[in-house]
Scaffold this active site. Structure first.
Site, PDB file in Angstrom:
ATOM      1  N   HIS A   1      -3.910  -5.414   0.394  1.00  0.00           N
ATOM      2  CA  HIS A   1      -3.473  -6.038   1.649  1.00  0.00           C
ATOM      3  C   HIS A   1      -3.457  -7.557   1.551  1.00  0.00           C
ATOM      4  CE1 HIS A   1      -3.248  -2.557   4.402  1.00  0.00           C
ATOM      5  NE2 HIS A   1      -4.135  -2.033   3.578  1.00  0.00           N
TER       6      HIS A   1
ATOM      7  N   CYS B   1       0.823  -1.222   0.000  1.00  0.00           N
ATOM      8  CA  CYS B   1       0.000   0.000   0.000  1.00  0.00           C
ATOM      9  C   CYS B   1       0.853   1.266   0.000  1.00  0.00           C
ATOM     10  CB  CYS B   1      -0.995  -0.034   1.152  1.00  0.00           C
ATOM     11  SG  CYS B   1      -2.274  -1.277   0.901  1.00  0.00           S
TER      12      CYS B   1
ATOM     13  N   GLU C   1      -2.331  -9.570   3.698  1.00  0.00           N
ATOM     14  CA  GLU C   1      -2.539 -10.181   5.011  1.00  0.00           C
ATOM     15  C   GLU C   1      -4.012 -10.282   5.374  1.00  0.00           C
ATOM     16  OE1 GLU C   1      -3.308  -6.025   5.878  1.00  0.00           O
ATOM     17  OE2 GLU C   1      -1.861  -7.061   4.606  1.00  0.00           O
TER      18      GLU C   1
END
Length: 458
Positions: free
Chosen positions: A429, A345, A431
């Protein structure tokens, strides 16, 4: 209601007993500050002992009451929550609402998030610093909050805007109600506002600066002036969310939620993670893949990082405009090519600028857990979680930099790779788990980069 003799599904076919459902009217002792209704299930179990049968029957007393503030009834006010807050946007529109959480006056950029679940992760994502998050999913708060789902040590967003605040919680992991959670953290929230209409306005006009206030002494004109005198562009928001000193991260993904433990590397790699507003789950996933992690502040000098002799570098997510943090761009520039690099990001955008590329502010950004991304290297489509208002312009990047992923909603750049500089980056993202695990492979690829570099140096 009759009970029937057992038919193989746990029911009995012979009448055994009857159950009566009692609706108990509210009493003064049941009054609370939250709006809506409360249903209390008081269940007792008894046995019916007769000469012909014996069975268990549940009898439930359900208490339904309008949740009323006792101080409101004492002053003669209506027993329901009244509109006591305003959201004033810079375009001149004024939205009346009801408040929950903290009170006061706050200014921020209004963005909408299309996630259906995960509001606690959103509340604790440092990338939302300086922003009011409007949830397009109308019903928020029904699962409450729990401390296992927090992505940072505090809430950084400016406020929460929702359509309907759940009057009760129903989740086995819940430890606290959303309204109490926000109040303790001094975060403002509003509900009973037309989030659908505001979202359409943001899609048409782009992200807007707004002022959220419960202060009746301030006029609409004063709040409008505040919204038009503040701008999020060019503000360094990273320094307010980054850690102040280095620390070691050791926590892995909990066993109940682990899904890639069999892919853990046999080797241990030391990763220095720059905290531009890093989420805990990023660190947990790296640790789960066998990495030893040292987290450093956003202002940590590149020279000190190289003295640590890391096997790899992580440039994390973070809030705001990457052009507003030239010191971070300079740090990234001084580290590229030295060791393998992974950017997420904000880290992805800083890498783009450090390579000589440009970033630009999007109309309303990407915020949500349902963004389709195509991996151009494999052809696979991932369902990704995203949260950013800026993007890298791939046409401005130097030769040798590859666009590895694109957002299928608008074609924007969602991933980069530069083999000559041993770097990879994603604009979303990996994760997060909306896919649920479509993008977790990125951590494995980062480990492979470090592994290859170790072999070269050996």
């Amino acid at each position: 209601m009759g009970m029937n003799k057992n038919d193989g599904n746990g029911f009995s076919s012979e009448p055994q007993a009857s159950v009566t459902l009692h609706l108990v009217p509210p009493s003064a002792s049941m009054a609370t500050k939250a709006p809506g209704f409360v249903v209390t299930d008081l269940t007792s179990v008894f046995r019916s002992n007769t000469s012909s049968n014996r069975s268990k029957v549940r009898v439930s007393i359900v208490r339904c009451s309008v949740q009323v503030s006792s101080d409101r009834t004492a002053t003669g006010l209506p027993p329901w929550k009244q509109f006591d807050a305003r959201l004033v946007l810079e375009d001149g529109s004024i939205w009346r609402a009801k408040s929950f959480g903290a009170s006061g006056t706050q200014v921020g950029e209004v963005v909408f998030n299309t996630s259906l679940t995960g509001y606690q992760e959103i509340l604790t994502d440092p990338s939302y610093a300086g922003q009011f998050v409007l949830m397009t999913n109308p019903h928020i708060g029904n699962t409450g909050v729990n401390f296992d789902d927090e992505e940072s040590v505090q809430c950084f967003l400016a406020g929460l805007v929702i359509r309907s605040l759940s009057p009760s919680t129903s989740n086995w992991r819940c430890t606290e109600a959303l309204c109490d959670y926000l109040a303790k953290r001094n975060i403002m929230g509003i509900y009973d506002v037309d989030t659908r209409a505001i979202t359409r306005r943001l899609r048409e006009d782009g992200s807007l600066i707004g002022v959220l206030s419960t202060d009746r002494s301030k006029t609409d004109e004063e709040l409008l002036k505040m919204s038009r005198s503040w701008d999020i562009v060019g503000i360094d928001l990273i320094s307010g969310v980054s850690c102040k000193s280095p620390y070691e991260w050791v926590n892995t993904t909990k066993p109940d939620w682990e899904f890639n433990s069999n892919r853990r590397s046999e080797e241990t790699f030391h990763v220095v993670a720059y905290d531009f507003g890093i989420k805990h789950n990023i660190l947990k996933r790296l640790a789960s893949y066998g990495c030893k992690i040292t987290v450093v502040p956003s202002t940590w000098p590149a020279s000190k990082t190289l003295e640590m002799k890391p096997d790899g570098l992580l440039f994390s997510n973070g809030p705001g405009d990457p052009s507003a943090v030239p010191y971070a761009v300079e740090t990234v520039k001084n580290l590229l090519g030295k060791v393998p690099v992974f950017g997420i990001c904000m880290g992805h955008q800083l890498i783009g600028q450090a390579l000589g590329g440009k970033t630009f502010k999007m109309k309303f950004g990407h915020h949500g857990g349902n963004h389709p991304v195509r991996n151009l290297q494999t052809g696979h489509v991932e369902i990704s979680a995203q949260n950013h208002n800026y993007a890298v312009d791939p046409a401005s990047l130097p030769e040798g930099v590859e666009v590895t992923h694109i957002n299928l909603n608008d074609g924007s750049c969602a991933g980069l790779a530069f083999p000559a500089q041993k770097l990879m980056s994603l604009q979303y993202h990996p994760e997060a788990s909306p896919g649920p695990h479509d993008s977790d492979y990125a951590f494995r690829e980062f480990v492979e980069l470090m592994k290859q570099e170790k072999k070269v140096k050996a």
